[in-house]
Each structure stands twice: as structure tokens, then as C-alpha cells.
Write an enzyme that holds these catalytic residues in place. Sequence first.
Site, PDB file in Angstrom:
ATOM      1  CD  GLU A  44      -2.517   1.330   2.680  1.00 33.28           C
ATOM      2  OE1 GLU A  44      -2.691   0.293   3.366  1.00 33.28           O
ATOM      3  OE2 GLU A  44      -2.931   2.445   3.034  1.00 33.28           O
ATOM      4  NE  ARG A  48      -0.140   8.675   5.290  1.00 33.19           N
ATOM      5  CZ  ARG A  48       0.329   8.215   6.428  1.00 33.19           C
ATOM      6  NH1 ARG A  48       1.236   8.895   7.102  1.00 33.19           N
ATOM      7  NH2 ARG A  48      -0.085   7.063   6.891  1.00 33.19           N
ATOM      8  CE  LYS A 132      -6.415   2.087   7.008  1.00 34.59           C
ATOM      9  NZ  LYS A 132      -5.327   2.706   6.233  1.00 34.59           N
TER      10      LYS A 132
HETATM   11  O1  LIG Z   1      -2.502   7.165   5.123  1.00 33.44           O
HETATM   12  C1  LIG Z   1      -3.478   6.434   5.239  1.00 33.44           C
HETATM   13  O2  LIG Z   1      -4.199   6.139   4.321  1.00 33.44           O
HETATM   14  C2  LIG Z   1      -3.905   5.867   6.503  1.00 33.44           C
HETATM   15  O3  LIG Z   1      -4.977   5.386   6.574  1.00 33.44           O
HETATM   16  C3  LIG Z   1      -3.080   5.872   7.654  1.00 33.44           C
HETATM   17  C4  LIG Z   1      -2.235   4.624   7.841  1.00 33.44           C
HETATM   18  O4  LIG Z   1      -2.893   3.458   7.528  1.00 33.44           O
HETATM   19  C5  LIG Z   1      -1.788   4.602   9.247  1.00 33.44           C
HETATM   20  O5  LIG Z   1      -1.247   5.843   9.561  1.00 33.44           O
HETATM   21  C6  LIG Z   1      -0.797   3.540   9.530  1.00 33.44           C
HETATM   22  O6  LIG Z   1      -0.681   3.524  10.897  1.00 33.44           O
HETATM   23  P1  LIG Z   1       0.661   3.165  11.642  1.00 33.44           P
HETATM   24  O7  LIG Z   1       1.035   1.776  11.254  1.00 33.44           O
HETATM   25  O8  LIG Z   1       0.325   3.319  13.082  1.00 33.44           O
HETATM   26  O9  LIG Z   1       1.680   4.166  11.154  1.00 33.44           O
END
Ligand SMILES: O=C(O)C(=O)C[C@H](O)[C@H](O)COP(=O)(O)O
Length: 211
Positions: A44, A48, A132
Site C-alpha cells: 500500500e 500522502r 480496514k
Molecule cells: O494514510 C493512510 O491512508 C492511513 O490510513 C493511515 C495509515 O494506515 C496509518 O497511519 C498507519 O498507521 P501506523 O502503522 O500506526 O503508522
Amino acid sequence: MKTSWTALDVMRDAPVIPVIVLHDVKDAVPLARALVAGGIRMLEVTLRTREALECIELIAKEVPEAVAGAGTIRSAADAQASALAGAKFGVSPGYTRAVGKACHDLGLPLLPGVATGSEIMLAQEDGFTELKFFPAVQAGGLAMLKAWQGPFGEVKFCPTGGIHAGNAPEFLALSNVACVGGSWIVPTDAIAAGDWSRIEALAREASQLAR
Ligand SMILES: O=C(O)C(=O)C[C@H](O)[C@H](O)COP(=O)(O)O
């Protein structure tokens, strides 16, 4: 070679979907190769960063063993741009009908993000049963997933947000969890340093987690 995947295929391929943030296009191919070498091919790449779409395109072209998807899909335009870049699946941090319809029309398998019963019901009404759970730990974690087993027993979740090697096994042990998502196997500092062997090792460890 298989070229199309359902959301369930994406979830079942490995215990972990890495949530990738790429700031430099030159990192895309070596990162994808390291993850594949470690046993993880569903990737994925979050939208961003400005570079994300080009990274997806490069992985799709140059690393055929990987299956690049787009994360952070927040609009129909994001879904269209992702499909055009060659993304094989999409992941969204929340759910809107516009995103669901765009992905449906594009034939882009989507893992819609949900955090409440109402959001699950809305996604289900639109035909999505693989979801999700985001942000998983912050929004109720294991207890929330257990509570959903009753009313939403047929839904399979990919909890993401706050998951790491230490707590992933508890999530993966739940019957309504098909896989987890997380950024811990693709640390920002390892990507910046080009430390692909560290990422390969993290992927290998993650790919061996029991479900
Ligand atoms: O950017 C996106 O589409 C999101 O939905 C956020 C990510 O899935 C989370 O930020 C991952 O979370 P961490 O593994 O805690 O870093």
C-alpha cells in the site's frame, strides 16, 4: 501471471499490508524488491506524497512480483489517478459513497476504512465486506473487533493504526481479522538511509506471523 485481485485476495496474501510513505521516486523499486524478498508483495503506497503515483507506476512496471496498491484514497479523483497509475487495489482511511462508487466503476478493489457500526453498515450497503479498521488501536482495538463479531460476523477486517510486531499476533488471532496493516515494517529512517536489508528482515519477520 495473475493481474486482477479481489479485496479478499489482497487481505489473505500475507499477514501484513505495509503502509508505505515514499518521498523519493528512486526508493520505490528497491523498497518493493526488499519487501517481496521478505515475503510481502501486496504493497500500500499512500497518496500522502506528491511522488506516490509515480512510485506506484514504477513498481507496477519494474517489479512484476509486487502488487502495488494506493492508500489514502479520499476522493473519486484519487481513485481515478491511482487506477491510471496502475494500482491494483485501493485503501481509504474512511468511507464515502463517492469513493466506493468510483472504485466500483473503475474495477479497483477497495478496502474502505471504517471505525464505527454506521460506517460498516454504509460500506456493506454498497457491497463491501472486507474493510480496514482505522485507526485500530486508537478507536478501540481488540475489544472493538470482538464486539463487532456479533452484529458484523461476516465482515473481515484489516486493523491498521498503532499495530506493530508486538501486538500484531493478538489481532491476527481474531476470527474477523484477515490481516493487519502497518508502517512498522517500512520505517521512515530505513527508507531514508536506503537500508533495504533491514526492511527485508522486517518483512520476513512480519510474513511469518501466524494467522
Ligand atoms: O494514510 C493512510 O491512508 C492511513 O490510513 C493511515 C495509515 O494506515 C496509518 O497511519 C498507519 O498507521 P501506523 O502503522 O500506526 O503508522
